[in-house]
Design a protein around this motif. Structure first.
Motif, PDB file in Angstrom:
ATOM      1  N   ASN A  30       0.811  -1.226   0.000  1.00 41.41           N
ATOM      2  CA  ASN A  30       0.000   0.000   0.000  1.00 41.41           C
ATOM      3  C   ASN A  30       0.843   1.275   0.000  1.00 41.41           C
ATOM      4  O   ASN A  30       0.365   2.333   0.391  1.00 41.41           O
ATOM      5  N   GLU A  31       2.087   1.166  -0.415  1.00 42.67           N
ATOM      6  CA  GLU A  31       2.991   2.321  -0.411  1.00 42.67           C
ATOM      7  C   GLU A  31       2.879   3.079  -1.729  1.00 42.67           C
ATOM      8  O   GLU A  31       2.773   2.487  -2.796  1.00 42.67           O
ATOM      9  N   THR A  47       8.354   8.361  -0.446  1.00 44.88           N
ATOM     10  CA  THR A  47       7.062   7.700  -0.550  1.00 44.88           C
ATOM     11  C   THR A  47       6.177   8.274   0.554  1.00 44.88           C
ATOM     12  O   THR A  47       6.624   9.103   1.354  1.00 44.88           O
ATOM     13  N   ASP A  48       4.955   7.807   0.627  1.00 42.59           N
ATOM     14  CA  ASP A  48       4.079   8.274   1.697  1.00 42.59           C
ATOM     15  C   ASP A  48       4.457   7.671   3.046  1.00 42.59           C
ATOM     16  O   ASP A  48       3.945   8.096   4.073  1.00 42.59           O
ATOM     17  N   LYS A  49       5.400   6.704   3.078  1.00 45.81           N
ATOM     18  CA  LYS A  49       5.759   6.030   4.315  1.00 45.81           C
ATOM     19  C   LYS A  49       7.229   6.137   4.712  1.00 45.81           C
ATOM     20  O   LYS A  49       7.571   6.015   5.876  1.00 45.81           O
ATOM     21  N   ARG A  50       8.121   6.345   3.728  1.00 46.25           N
ATOM     22  CA  ARG A  50       9.550   6.320   4.036  1.00 46.25           C
ATOM     23  C   ARG A  50      10.370   7.045   2.983  1.00 46.25           C
ATOM     24  O   ARG A  50       9.877   7.380   1.906  1.00 46.25           O
ATOM     25  N   SER A  68      16.423   2.139   3.401  1.00 44.73           N
ATOM     26  CA  SER A  68      15.011   2.381   3.649  1.00 44.73           C
ATOM     27  C   SER A  68      14.873   3.018   5.023  1.00 44.73           C
ATOM     28  O   SER A  68      15.217   2.401   6.035  1.00 44.73           O
ATOM     29  N   PRO A  70      12.213   4.830   7.522  1.00 39.51           N
ATOM     30  CA  PRO A  70      10.883   5.340   7.876  1.00 39.51           C
ATOM     31  C   PRO A  70      11.020   6.770   8.409  1.00 39.51           C
ATOM     32  O   PRO A  70      11.963   7.068   9.157  1.00 39.51           O
ATOM     33  N   TYR A  71      10.106   7.641   8.017  1.00 40.77           N
ATOM     34  CA  TYR A  71      10.208   9.041   8.439  1.00 40.77           C
ATOM     35  C   TYR A  71      10.241   9.186   9.950  1.00 40.77           C
ATOM     36  O   TYR A  71      10.932  10.048  10.479  1.00 40.77           O
ATOM     37  N   LYS A  72       9.522   8.318  10.670  1.00 42.55           N
ATOM     38  CA  LYS A  72       9.487   8.415  12.131  1.00 42.55           C
ATOM     39  C   LYS A  72      10.850   8.106  12.760  1.00 42.55           C
ATOM     40  O   LYS A  72      11.085   8.451  13.911  1.00 42.55           O
ATOM     41  N   TYR A 122       7.924  15.735   4.899  1.00 37.74           N
ATOM     42  CA  TYR A 122       7.609  14.353   5.267  1.00 37.74           C
ATOM     43  C   TYR A 122       7.942  14.039   6.727  1.00 37.74           C
ATOM     44  O   TYR A 122       7.183  13.344   7.395  1.00 37.74           O
TER      45      TYR A 122
END
Length: 125
Positions: A30-31, A47-50, A68, A70-72, A122
């Motif tokens: 779902n990315e 991406t919307d996730k990373r 890879s 993740p933004y968090k 992001y």
């Protein structure tokens, strides 16, 4: 992007459809790809996730490393702009759990502020 721009280190935005066709196999189910920049052979993919950093290595570029992030996991980042006698600008991305940042060098002709602005969008979501 022209060959001269690539050799000079200028980053340019890449067509998302082309990136999707080339790298769709590394995305989660779902990315969604949102922005991509190319710097010679390396790429920054948002991406919307990373954030995905692609580092092509060797003379042929067949060896590829994918980071890879993740933004968090991005605790902070910094840019260092090129000075009068310095040709390079630098982006540093600090990841939780790692003391050493991921560092990327850019030619001073690059608008590093644009890449930093997209990254900020992001990370601050």
């Amino acid at each position: 992007m022209g060959l001269f721009d690539g050799l000079m280190g200028n980053a340019s935005e890449v067509n998302i459809v082309e990136v999707q066709n080339e790298l769709g196999h590394i995305l989660a189910k779902n990315e969604r790809l949102e922005k991509a920049y190319k710097l010679i052979r390396d790429m920054f993919i948002f991406t919307d996730k990373r954030l995905i950093l692609i580092d092509k290595q060797g003379l042929t570029g067949k060896k590829v490393e994918f980071h890879s992030i993740p933004y968090k996991s991005i605790t902070h980042f910094s840019i260092e702009t090129a000075g009068n006698f310095d040709w390079d600008a630098e982006l540093k991305i600090y990841i939780s759990g790692s003391q050493m940042p991921i560092q990327k060098q850019f030619n001073k002709n690059l608008n590093i502020y644009e890449v930093q602005s997209v990254l900020a969008d992001y990370v601050l979501r």
